[in-house]
Structures are given as C-alpha cells and as structure tokens.
Write a protein that holds these residues in place. Structure first.
Motif, mmCIF file in Angstrom:
data_model
loop_
_atom_site.group_PDB
_atom_site.id
_atom_site.type_symbol
_atom_site.label_atom_id
_atom_site.label_comp_id
_atom_site.label_asym_id
_atom_site.label_seq_id
_atom_site.Cartn_x
_atom_site.Cartn_y
_atom_site.Cartn_z
ATOM 1 N N GLY A 261 0.810 -1.207 0.000
ATOM 2 C CA GLY A 261 0.000 0.000 0.000
ATOM 3 C C GLY A 261 0.846 1.261 0.000
ATOM 4 N N PHE A 262 1.929 1.227 0.762
ATOM 5 C CA PHE A 262 2.850 2.367 0.826
ATOM 6 C C PHE A 262 3.508 2.603 -0.532
ATOM 7 C CE2 PHE A 262 7.229 3.847 1.363
ATOM 8 C CZ PHE A 262 7.060 4.996 2.132
ATOM 9 N N LEU A 263 3.950 1.523 -1.186
ATOM 10 C CA LEU A 263 4.661 1.657 -2.458
ATOM 11 C C LEU A 263 3.747 2.098 -3.593
ATOM 12 C CD1 LEU A 263 7.026 -1.453 -2.289
ATOM 13 C CD2 LEU A 263 7.600 0.942 -1.842
ATOM 14 N N ALA A 264 2.456 1.949 -3.426
ATOM 15 C CA ALA A 264 1.525 2.440 -4.430
ATOM 16 C C ALA A 264 1.564 3.964 -4.515
ATOM 17 C CB ALA A 264 0.109 1.981 -4.106
ATOM 18 N N LYS A 265 2.129 4.608 -3.491
ATOM 19 C CA LYS A 265 2.152 6.074 -3.433
ATOM 20 C C LYS A 265 3.557 6.646 -3.301
ATOM 21 C CE LYS A 265 -2.332 6.047 -1.086
ATOM 22 N NZ LYS A 265 -3.071 6.408 0.161
ATOM 23 N N HIS A 266 4.578 5.778 -3.166
ATOM 24 C CA HIS A 266 5.933 6.253 -2.926
ATOM 25 C C HIS A 266 6.928 5.504 -3.807
ATOM 26 C CE1 HIS A 266 3.750 7.182 0.819
ATOM 27 N NE2 HIS A 266 4.562 8.221 0.909
ATOM 28 N N SER A 267 7.762 6.244 -4.529
ATOM 29 C CA SER A 267 8.836 5.638 -5.300
ATOM 30 C C SER A 267 10.126 5.682 -4.490
ATOM 31 C CB SER A 267 9.019 6.361 -6.632
ATOM 32 O OG SER A 267 9.346 7.728 -6.410
ATOM 33 N N GLY A 268 11.206 5.120 -5.056
ATOM 34 C CA GLY A 268 12.475 5.078 -4.341
ATOM 35 C C GLY A 268 12.574 3.831 -3.480
ATOM 36 N N ALA A 269 13.653 3.753 -2.695
ATOM 37 C CA ALA A 269 13.886 2.602 -1.810
ATOM 38 C C ALA A 269 13.747 3.037 -0.357
ATOM 39 C CB ALA A 269 15.267 2.020 -2.058
ATOM 40 N N HIS A 270 13.058 2.233 0.425
ATOM 41 C CA HIS A 270 12.737 2.563 1.812
ATOM 42 C C HIS A 270 12.972 1.339 2.690
ATOM 43 C CE1 HIS A 270 10.515 6.065 0.154
ATOM 44 N NE2 HIS A 270 10.237 5.203 -0.816
ATOM 45 N N ALA A 271 13.430 1.563 3.912
ATOM 46 C CA ALA A 271 13.672 0.460 4.851
ATOM 47 C C ALA A 271 12.768 0.611 6.070
ATOM 48 C CB ALA A 271 15.130 0.448 5.288
ATOM 49 N N PHE A 272 12.244 -0.518 6.541
ATOM 50 C CA PHE A 272 11.358 -0.515 7.702
ATOM 51 C C PHE A 272 11.680 -1.707 8.602
ATOM 52 C CE2 PHE A 272 8.944 1.410 4.229
ATOM 53 C CZ PHE A 272 8.529 2.612 4.813
ATOM 54 N N ASN A 273 11.750 -1.469 9.897
ATOM 55 C CA ASN A 273 11.827 -2.551 10.880
ATOM 56 C C ASN A 273 10.444 -3.136 11.096
ATOM 57 O OD1 ASN A 273 14.560 -2.184 11.433
ATOM 58 N ND2 ASN A 273 14.200 -0.824 13.166
ATOM 59 N N LEU A 274 10.347 -4.459 11.083
ATOM 60 C CA LEU A 274 9.114 -5.130 11.482
ATOM 61 C C LEU A 274 9.410 -5.921 12.756
ATOM 62 C CD1 LEU A 274 7.395 -6.434 8.216
ATOM 63 C CD2 LEU A 274 7.154 -4.231 9.372
ATOM 64 N N GLY A 275 8.985 -5.370 13.864
ATOM 65 C CA GLY A 275 9.174 -5.996 15.166
ATOM 66 C C GLY A 275 8.153 -5.435 16.136
ATOM 67 N N THR A 276 8.186 -5.933 17.355
ATOM 68 C CA THR A 276 7.231 -5.466 18.363
ATOM 69 C C THR A 276 7.790 -4.343 19.220
ATOM 70 O OG1 THR A 276 7.977 -7.033 20.063
ATOM 71 C CG2 THR A 276 6.281 -7.808 18.511
ATOM 72 N N GLY A 277 9.129 -4.273 19.295
ATOM 73 C CA GLY A 277 9.758 -3.314 20.192
ATOM 74 C C GLY A 277 9.988 -3.858 21.591
ATOM 75 N N VAL A 278 9.671 -5.155 21.779
ATOM 76 C CA VAL A 278 9.833 -5.796 23.087
ATOM 77 C C VAL A 278 10.757 -6.999 22.933
ATOM 78 C CG1 VAL A 278 8.672 -6.964 25.010
ATOM 79 C CG2 VAL A 278 7.526 -5.086 23.796
ATOM 80 N N GLY A 279 11.721 -7.147 23.842
ATOM 81 C CA GLY A 279 12.626 -8.277 23.799
ATOM 82 C C GLY A 279 12.300 -9.328 24.850
ATOM 83 N N TYR A 280 12.363 -10.593 24.469
ATOM 84 C CA TYR A 280 12.159 -11.709 25.392
ATOM 85 C C TYR A 280 13.380 -12.621 25.343
ATOM 86 C CZ TYR A 280 7.211 -10.439 25.668
ATOM 87 O OH TYR A 280 6.031 -9.760 25.870
ATOM 88 N N SER A 281 13.771 -13.145 26.491
ATOM 89 C CA SER A 281 14.899 -14.067 26.549
ATOM 90 C C SER A 281 14.465 -15.464 26.119
ATOM 91 C CB SER A 281 15.470 -14.127 27.968
ATOM 92 O OG SER A 281 14.590 -14.851 28.825
ATOM 93 N N VAL A 282 15.443 -16.314 25.843
ATOM 94 C CA VAL A 282 15.153 -17.704 25.466
ATOM 95 C C VAL A 282 14.377 -18.407 26.583
ATOM 96 C CG1 VAL A 282 16.154 -19.945 24.876
ATOM 97 C CG2 VAL A 282 17.185 -17.848 23.980
ATOM 98 N N LEU A 283 14.786 -18.185 27.814
ATOM 99 C CA LEU A 283 14.087 -18.832 28.933
ATOM 100 C C LEU A 283 12.651 -18.335 29.061
ATOM 101 C CD1 LEU A 283 16.850 -19.004 31.709
ATOM 102 C CD2 LEU A 283 16.000 -20.846 30.247
ATOM 103 N N GLU A 284 12.412 -17.058 28.787
ATOM 104 C CA GLU A 284 11.043 -16.534 28.840
ATOM 105 C C GLU A 284 10.181 -17.173 27.748
ATOM 106 O OE1 GLU A 284 11.280 -12.047 30.651
ATOM 107 O OE2 GLU A 284 12.106 -12.340 28.642
ATOM 108 N N VAL A 285 10.770 -17.403 26.587
ATOM 109 C CA VAL A 285 10.025 -18.059 25.507
ATOM 110 C C VAL A 285 9.691 -19.498 25.893
ATOM 111 C CG1 VAL A 285 10.161 -18.882 23.126
ATOM 112 C CG2 VAL A 285 10.987 -16.588 23.699
ATOM 113 N N ILE A 286 10.658 -20.202 26.467
ATOM 114 C CA ILE A 286 10.411 -21.585 26.891
ATOM 115 C C ILE A 286 9.284 -21.640 27.918
ATOM 116 C CG2 ILE A 286 11.396 -23.537 28.168
ATOM 117 C CD1 ILE A 286 14.090 -22.835 26.870
ATOM 118 N N GLU A 287 9.323 -20.754 28.900
ATOM 119 C CA GLU A 287 8.279 -20.727 29.935
ATOM 120 C C GLU A 287 6.909 -20.443 29.331
ATOM 121 O OE1 GLU A 287 9.769 -17.804 32.583
ATOM 122 O OE2 GLU A 287 11.370 -19.092 33.382
ATOM 123 N N ALA A 288 6.850 -19.513 28.378
ATOM 124 C CA ALA A 288 5.577 -19.188 27.732
ATOM 125 C C ALA A 288 5.075 -20.378 26.907
ATOM 126 C CB ALA A 288 5.736 -17.957 26.845
#
Length: 345
Positions: A261-288
């Motif tokens: 949708g963005f590229l339908a209105k914008h030319s050129g090259a653009h970079a975007f992070n896709l993440g949540t902004g929250v970090g979880y440790s390996v042990l937290e993932v295992i527990e979840a």
C-alpha cells in the motif's frame, strides 16, 4: 493492523511463496483481495502448502516451480501472469550454515536477487517488497534498533541481506537519475518471526532439524526431539540467555500488505523494521511455550554460538507511522498458535 485500500499493485508475485513467511503473506494478501502467484523451488518448503492455502482462503493459487537464479524463466513467468509487483522471500536463512557455506548463501541471496531484478526489469515490473533481516545491524550500539542504526553484519547470512539492500538502494537512485520508470522498493527488516496461522494448517515446519528457536521448542515439547540446546547462558541479559524481538507471523504478513500500500504512493527505496519493540529471553520463551502447550521443554545451556548477539529488539515507530502498521499479537498468542500448528503435524 494495516487497513486495505483501493491501491494499485493488485497482482503480486511471491518468490519463496510456499515457505513459512510466504504462505502466511499469501493468505493475508488473498484475504485483502489481491491476486497472488507463487514461485518456489521447494528448497525449504512443501508442495502440500498450496492445498492448505486453498483450504484457508478458498482460492487455488497459481504456482510455478522454479529457482530465482533462472532469469529467463522468471521473466517469462512475470510476463505471463501480468504481475504488478513482487514480494521477494526466496533465500537461505540459517546464520550457522552461512558460516560453513558462504558461497551458497551469496549465490542464493545476492545473485538470486540480481537475477530477479533483471527479470523484473525485462518485464517492466518495478515494485518490490524485499525480505531483509535485523541481522544487518550486527552488534547493537544501542537499543532499541531504529532504521538509522549503523549496519555492520557479523555473519555471511546478514552480509548477504545487507549487500542486497545496498543493490536495491543503488538501483532506485540510478532509476531516478536516468529519469526511467521509477523503482518502488520496501526493504522489510524482520526481527524474529514465530507462531502460526490460527487454522493450524500453516506454520513453521522446516525441512530437517530446525535452526530457529520456536519450531525447535515445539518439536521438543511434542517429544520429536529430546531437548533444546540454549547457546549461551552468560550474556549480559536479565537471565543470561539471549534476548530477541519475537513477532507473530500473522503480524509480519500484514506488514507486507502494508508495504504494498505504501509503495503504491511512494517511489524510491525505503527500509522498515518489522518488530514489536519488546525483547524476550530464550528462557522466557520456553516458559511461555510450556504454559501454552502444557508440556515440559527440557533444555541444556551450552557454549555461545558464533555470530549471535546478546540482545536485539526493534524500534518499530517508522513502520507504525509511515506504513500504518503495528504488531498486535502477544508472546502468549505466538506460543499458543505455534503449539496448535505443531499438534496438527
């Protein structure tokens, strides 16, 4: 989430479209009214995914078996299907394997992309969403990571993604200077995609032993594998294990739709992070995951793995603002959906 509008680029060509990210992106696009064509060589995917996409969406997606390094066949395929845009997901993605097989990674990820760009140029298709990676940042100088953070990939996989981004940015600038039909490119820097579609029909199911955390945990929880090796328990984090930004695959898929949708209105090259902004440790993932599955996940802490960093998580504000996209699903959602998929295997 991104709200769909009547944009252009309605016929989308997905390289690597039967893989983990590709299959979920295909579902997201089809449900939004896009026409999708999938191109894949089964290097890390299964043909049955075509049937599963049809079960979820009610549509039979046109499929082409091929390699992105086959420029002539790619160009013919793009022209035949009258494609408007490409989402480029085909590539190798194991950090560990990239150290032992760097030529293989540069050939697939960099040479393959150049081949695709040649085919797109010949077919007069100038819109691309590229599957990049947060590994291009290397060792974080600060957290969270914004798009302006210096790039300094520390493994061949990350360098293959960074080199590809540099090619794409150079291409966009060259097109502007030559006053040609402009290139419209979005490079999506993924953090750590996990989880599965709510149907349980598609999810992360790599060929062979998984190299990513969540599918490995799932196979341990289901008894397919005996235990999980945690690489490093002495990092400078809350519990000594590595911290990552895990993003639900459905949220990630929506990010590709938002980028179109963005590229339908914008030319050129653009970079975007896709993440949540929250970090979880390996042990937290295992527990979840243990809470979501009701199963235990035996693990052993072993020595650190070459090419890993202590912590890595995103500043996703640029994607939030410019794409109108935001990750909504929680770690609990990620683990519950992953277990639902694993249980169906």
């Amino acid at each position: 989430m991104y709200k769909e509008n009547d944009s252009v680029n309605r016929k989308v060509f997905l390289t690597g479209g039967l893989g983990y990210i590709g299959s979920h992106t295909a579902v997201s696009l089809i449900e939004a009214g896009y026409s999708v064509v999938i191109y894949d060589n089964f290097s890390n995917s299964k043909k049955e995914v075509i049937d599963r996409i049809e079960l979820i969406t009610g549509f039979r997606v046109p499929f082409i078996e091929g390699d992105v390094r086959d420029t002539v066949y790619l160009e013919k395929s793009l022209k035949k299907h009258e494609v408007d845009s490409v989402i480029h997901l085909a590539g190798l993605k194991s950090v560990g394997e990239s150290f032992s097989k760097p030529i293989k990674y540069y050939d697939n990820n960099v040479v393959g992309t150049v081949s695709l760009l040649k085919a797109m140029n010949g077919a007069q298709v100038r819109t691309m969403v590229f599957s990049s990676s947060a590994t291009i940042y290397g060792v974080p100088k600060y957290l969270p990571l914004g798009e302006d953070h210096p790039t300094c990939a520390i493994n061949p996989y990350g360098r293959s993604k960074l080199q590809t981004e540099e090619i794409l940015f150079d291409l966009a600038v060259a097109g502007i200077q030559a006053e040609q039909l402009p290139w419209c490119i979005a490079s999506l820097r993924y953090f750590n995609p996990v989880g599965a579609h709510s149907s349980g029909l598609i999810g992360e199911n790599p060929n062979g032993i998984p190299t990513n955390l969540m599918p490995y945990v799932g196979r341990v929880a289901s008894g397919v594998l005996p235990k999980l090796n945690i690489f490093g328990g002495d990092y400078d984090t809350q519990d000594g294990t590595g911290v990552r930004d895990y993003i639900h695959i459905v949220d990630l898929a929506e990010g590709h739709k938002a980028a179109l949708g963005f590229l339908a209105k914008h030319s050129g090259a653009h970079a975007f992070n896709l993440g949540t902004g929250v970090g979880y440790s390996v042990l937290e993932v295992i527990e979840a995951y243990e809470r979501a599955s009701g199963q235990s996940v035996p693990y052993e802490i072993v020595s650190r793995r070459t090419g890993d960093v202590a912590a890595c998580y995103a500043n996703p504000s640029k994607a939030n603002k410019e794409l109108g996209w935001r990750a909504l699903l929680t770690l609990e959602d990620m683990c519950a959906s992953a277990w639902n998929f694993q249980s169906n295997q």
